[in-house]
Scaffold this motif. Structure first.
Motif, short mmCIF file in Angstrom:
data_model
loop_
_atom_site.label_atom_id
_atom_site.label_comp_id
_atom_site.label_asym_id
_atom_site.label_seq_id
_atom_site.Cartn_x
_atom_site.Cartn_y
_atom_site.Cartn_z
N LEU A 526 -1.36 -40.44 5.03
CA LEU A 526 -1.93 -41.16 6.00
C LEU A 526 -3.07 -40.55 6.90
CD1 LEU A 526 -1.76 -43.87 7.83
CD2 LEU A 526 0.09 -42.64 9.23
N ALA A 527 -2.78 -39.22 6.87
CA ALA A 527 -3.83 -38.48 7.79
C ALA A 527 -5.08 -38.41 6.92
CB ALA A 527 -3.24 -37.05 7.76
N THR A 528 -5.11 -38.31 5.56
CA THR A 528 -6.15 -38.66 4.82
C THR A 528 -7.00 -39.78 5.01
OG1 THR A 528 -5.09 -37.31 3.07
CG2 THR A 528 -7.00 -38.27 2.12
N LEU A 529 -6.06 -40.66 4.83
CA LEU A 529 -6.69 -42.26 5.16
C LEU A 529 -7.45 -42.33 6.64
CD1 LEU A 529 -4.20 -44.57 3.26
CD2 LEU A 529 -6.20 -43.58 2.73
N VAL A 530 -6.73 -41.84 7.53
CA VAL A 530 -7.28 -41.99 8.64
C VAL A 530 -8.58 -41.03 9.09
CG1 VAL A 530 -6.88 -41.19 11.10
CG2 VAL A 530 -5.20 -42.36 9.99
N ASP A 531 -8.74 -39.82 8.50
CA ASP A 531 -9.61 -39.14 8.28
C ASP A 531 -10.88 -39.78 7.56
OD1 ASP A 531 -8.49 -37.26 9.83
OD2 ASP A 531 -8.39 -35.51 8.25
N GLY A 532 -10.55 -40.18 6.36
CA GLY A 532 -11.78 -40.62 5.36
C GLY A 532 -12.16 -42.24 5.80
N PHE A 533 -11.38 -42.78 6.30
CA PHE A 533 -11.56 -44.28 6.57
C PHE A 533 -11.13 -44.72 7.69
CE2 PHE A 533 -10.43 -43.16 1.89
CZ PHE A 533 -11.36 -43.92 1.27
N GLY A 534 -10.67 -44.00 8.88
CA GLY A 534 -10.52 -44.61 10.17
C GLY A 534 -9.55 -45.65 10.15
N ILE A 535 -8.51 -45.69 8.93
CA ILE A 535 -7.58 -46.75 9.22
C ILE A 535 -6.63 -46.33 10.45
CG2 ILE A 535 -5.05 -47.07 8.20
CD1 ILE A 535 -6.26 -47.47 5.60
N GLN A 536 -6.38 -47.77 11.31
CA GLN A 536 -5.48 -47.36 12.33
C GLN A 536 -4.55 -48.44 12.10
OE1 GLN A 536 -8.40 -48.15 15.77
NE2 GLN A 536 -10.01 -48.15 14.30
N PRO A 537 -3.19 -47.82 12.54
CA PRO A 537 -2.01 -48.66 12.91
C PRO A 537 -2.25 -49.71 14.05
CG PRO A 537 -1.35 -46.42 13.00
CD PRO A 537 -3.03 -46.45 12.88
N ILE A 538 -1.88 -50.81 13.95
CA ILE A 538 -1.91 -51.71 15.04
C ILE A 538 -1.27 -51.30 16.29
CG2 ILE A 538 -2.45 -53.81 13.52
CD1 ILE A 538 0.69 -54.82 14.28
N THR A 539 -1.69 -51.83 17.40
CA THR A 539 -1.26 -51.35 18.70
C THR A 539 -0.49 -52.47 19.39
OG1 THR A 539 -2.64 -51.18 20.08
CG2 THR A 539 -2.26 -49.29 19.00
N ASN A 540 -1.16 -53.04 20.23
CA ASN A 540 -0.77 -54.70 20.62
C ASN A 540 -1.93 -55.33 20.78
OD1 ASN A 540 -1.93 -54.74 23.62
ND2 ASN A 540 -0.82 -52.94 23.42
N ALA A 541 -1.98 -56.69 20.53
CA ALA A 541 -3.05 -57.54 20.54
C ALA A 541 -4.12 -57.27 21.55
CB ALA A 541 -2.48 -59.11 20.44
N GLN A 542 -3.58 -57.37 22.79
CA GLN A 542 -4.74 -57.47 23.93
C GLN A 542 -5.51 -56.03 23.69
OE1 GLN A 542 -2.69 -57.61 27.73
NE2 GLN A 542 -4.23 -58.33 28.50
N ASP A 543 -4.91 -54.92 23.58
CA ASP A 543 -5.79 -53.69 23.67
C ASP A 543 -6.39 -53.33 22.39
OD1 ASP A 543 -4.12 -52.85 25.77
OD2 ASP A 543 -2.76 -51.45 25.15
N ASP A 544 -5.78 -53.88 21.27
CA ASP A 544 -6.77 -53.79 20.02
C ASP A 544 -8.23 -54.69 20.15
OD1 ASP A 544 -4.97 -52.18 19.23
OD2 ASP A 544 -3.95 -53.30 17.39
N ILE A 545 -7.88 -56.15 20.62
CA ILE A 545 -9.04 -56.89 20.86
C ILE A 545 -10.04 -55.99 21.71
CG2 ILE A 545 -9.93 -58.92 21.92
CD1 ILE A 545 -6.98 -60.20 21.12
N ALA A 546 -9.53 -55.37 22.70
CA ALA A 546 -10.42 -54.71 23.86
C ALA A 546 -11.12 -53.46 23.06
CB ALA A 546 -9.86 -54.25 25.02
N ALA A 547 -10.42 -52.84 22.33
CA ALA A 547 -10.81 -51.68 21.60
C ALA A 547 -11.96 -52.08 20.51
CB ALA A 547 -9.85 -50.98 20.84
N ALA A 548 -11.76 -53.30 19.71
CA ALA A 548 -12.61 -53.93 18.84
C ALA A 548 -13.75 -54.36 19.66
CB ALA A 548 -12.14 -54.87 18.05
N LEU A 549 -13.75 -54.81 20.74
CA LEU A 549 -15.02 -55.29 21.39
C LEU A 549 -15.89 -54.28 22.16
CD1 LEU A 549 -13.65 -58.60 23.02
CD2 LEU A 549 -14.98 -58.54 20.94
N ASN A 550 -15.13 -53.34 22.50
CA ASN A 550 -16.02 -52.20 23.08
C ASN A 550 -16.76 -51.17 21.97
OD1 ASN A 550 -15.29 -52.65 25.50
ND2 ASN A 550 -13.42 -51.28 25.66
N ARG A 551 -16.10 -51.17 20.68
CA ARG A 551 -16.79 -50.59 19.71
C ARG A 551 -18.03 -51.23 19.34
NH1 ARG A 551 -17.33 -50.94 14.36
NH2 ARG A 551 -16.11 -52.88 14.13
N ALA A 552 -18.03 -52.67 19.35
CA ALA A 552 -19.15 -53.37 18.90
C ALA A 552 -20.48 -53.33 19.75
CB ALA A 552 -18.90 -54.97 19.17
#
Ligand code: FSO
Ligand code: SF4
Length: 552
Positions: A526-552
């Motif tokens: 998992l650490a390799t996948l996070v480092d290499g590909f930024g894979i993220q486990p989901i957290t909660n919908a509201q926070d993940d939507i906000a994080a995705a929109l902030n990245r954009a």
């Protein structure tokens, strides 16, 4: 038994695998062990087929056998130990036939015959003997010697290959095969037969499986559209109409077409269930007037849906679960699917299913009409690409969310419906796979005539999503990772493992994966996948939507 190939394992207290007399899916220890032995046997077939290829006598029949055999071992496909005994003996026969072809090749002496336990295996004469053999080849074999990372990466490759085999088998039964795909299957299974231990090599191989899967998904896309036409947006009735009825579930569009032909003019209405829903968007299939609608929800609702359906049911692929007493006598299986005691129909001979439909009452009355719209495959979406691009440039569409993958019964899966329904009004939701049943009756509205929910099809149609993302990236002259697009993937079984590896092989980053991470992905991997590909486990919908929109 030990099995940790699907997401359900995380519902166990230990969270690390099904290891008692029965898995959470209902697979008993005998079937699970026979499946492990079949994987071992397929490795032997692959070794022999690879030699045949090197000798200039490639064997596509062996390739087709491997696809079908691996498909039967996917989660929720085949629970019938008798079928596995047959497949094990077939595996040995296929391998020995290929061996004989190798020996007969004029240049046979130039390439040494492969060795090792998989290619040298001989099936025991009885079930007891087969189970003794199976005990030596569990998926976690060698754990004490090679450690959990190596075992986990071998499993990742194997599970990815099971997904590849399922997709390739779907294409093959429609008449679409490709030599390079057979070569890729041979190579990957031969690699696993060598009991590899080098972690960087294993990681590389996992990405090769992803690349192979991209080719296979493209082939399946060509098979589906070549046979049934290009999907187009279609309103599908989701309320029953009066009359005799058959329900078809799973992913195999060829089975559905054959059944539509055999029921034409007989006064029987055909309904899709679960992942068969996108069938309504294919011109060749929707031309049948007695393909009247969709019934029920996703696969995990089948025990209720099937019990309430007043006609017989055909299960063409995953996901089957233990049939309840109210419909056990009227459910049939086809293709790779199996359950002990159920009637299995081969070669599209659906006579018994048609007879059962005529004998059962069907729906007594029409229910008030209600529809959902499907059929936004790559052509439909790219057909309005100009409008989509303009809407993005004008700021009317702020972001795209691809919410795709499989559904399951776990409670954390509400995340996906919360995510889809919570996405702001200036965002578009693309979806595929059976997870969409959690939100596809929600009213999403439209942005400038573009529907806010675009259903791309089955999980088998992931290729459409990749093509759409690629075309948008081209239009905006950027990489897919720089698009205002977030991927939110729901995984359940091994096809999702294959698609995930494809996305990684394409260099797609920051995928949110849930509802839980696979048990075979160890903390180090998992650490390799996070480092290499930024894979993220989901957290909660509201926070993940906000994080995705902030990245954009
Ligand atoms: Fe769902 Fe089952 Fe299509 Fe899966 S029906 S869970 S990835 O096997 O196949 O999305
Ligand atoms: Fe358990 Fe899933 Fe394996 Fe079934 S397929 S035995 S639920 S890990």
């Amino acid at each position: 038994m030990f099995c940790y190939q699907c997401e359900q394992t995380t519902r166990l207290p230990s969270g690390d695998g099904c290891a008692s007399a029965k898995g959470l899916c209902g697979k008993d220890a005998t079937t699970a062990d026979l499946q492990d032995l079949l994987v071992h046997a397929v490795k032997g077939v692959a070794q022999q087929a690879r030699r045949a290829r090197a000798l200039g006598v490639p064997d596509h029949e062996a390739g087709a056998f491997m696809l079908h055999a691996l498909f039967t071992t996917l989660t929720n496909v085949n629970f019938n130990p008798t079928r596995f005994v047959t497949l094990l003996n077939e595996a040995a026969a296929v391998r020995d036939r290929v061996k004989a072809r190798c020996e007969a090749a004029p240049n046979a002496a130039t390439i040494a015959a492969p060795t090792g336990p998989a290619i040298e295996w001989t099936p025991a004469a009885d079930l007891e003997g087969l189970l003794v053999q199976a005990a030596a080849v569990p998926v976690n074999a060698g754990l004490a010697e090679v450690g959990e990372d190596v075992v986990g990466l071998r499993a990742l490759i194997l599970y990815g290959m099971k997904g590849v085999a399922a997709y390739a088998n779907h294409a093959a039964v429609l008449g679409y095969t490709r030599d390079t795909v057979f070569a890729g299957v041979e190579e990957a299974m031969d690699f696993l037969a060598s009991d590899p231990t080098d972690v960087p090599t294993l990681l590389d191989r996992a990405l090769s499986v992803g690349r192979l899967n991209l080719e296979v998904m493209e082939l399946l896309d060509a098979a589906n559209t070549g046979r049934f036409g290009t999907p187009c947006p279609t309103a599908v009735r989701v309320a029953p109409v009066a009359g005799k009825a058959i329900l078809v579930s799973g992913h195999d569009l060829g089975d559905l077409e054959a059944l539509l032909k055999q029921t034409a003019g007989k006064g029987i209405n055909v309904y899709t269930h679960g992942e068969m829903l996108p069938a309504h968007s294919y011109p060749t299939l929707k031309a049948y007037p007695h393909l009247v609608g969709n019934y029920g929800g996703a696969w995990q609702d089948q025990q209720t849906d099937f019990a309430n359906f007043p006609g017989p049911i055909l299960m063409t692929s995953n996901c089957i679960i233990e049939p309840g007493p109210r419909y056990r006598q009227r459910i049939f299986t086809a293709g790779p699917v199996g359950w002990p005691g159920l009637r299995h129909l081969t070669d599209h001979q659906f006579g018994p299913l048609v007879a059962a439909a005529l004998a059962l009452p069907g729906f007594k009355a029409d229910e008030p009409e209600q529809t959902i719209t499907v059929g936004f495959g790559r052509d439909a979406v790219l057909g309005v690409a100009g409008a989509v691009i303009d809407a993005v440039k004008a700021g009317d569409i702020r972001h795209f969310f691809l919410i795709g993958g499989c559904d399951g019964a776990a409670s954390g899966r509400n995340y996906y419906s919360d995510f889809a329904t919570g996405a702001p009004d200036d965002t578009v939701v693309l979806t595929l796979g059976c997870a969409k049943y959690r939100f596809n009756r929600h009213e999403f509205g439209a942005i400038g005539g573009i529907p806010r929910l675009l259903d791309l099809g089955q999980c088998n149609d992931s290729y459409s999503a990749i093509r759409i993302a690629g075309a948008l990236a081209e239009a905006f002259d950027c990489s897919v990772n720089d698009l205002p697009l977030s991927l939110v993937v729901s995984w359940f079984e091994q096809k999702a493992a294959a698609v995930l590896l494809t996305l990684l092989a394409l260099g797609i980053r920051n995928i949110r994966l849930g509802p839980t991470l696979p048990a075979f992905i160890t903390p180090n991997v998992l650490a390799t996948l996070v480092d290499g590909f930024g894979i993220q486990p989901i957290t909660n919908a509201q926070d993940d939507i906000a994080a995705a929109l902030n990245r954009a």
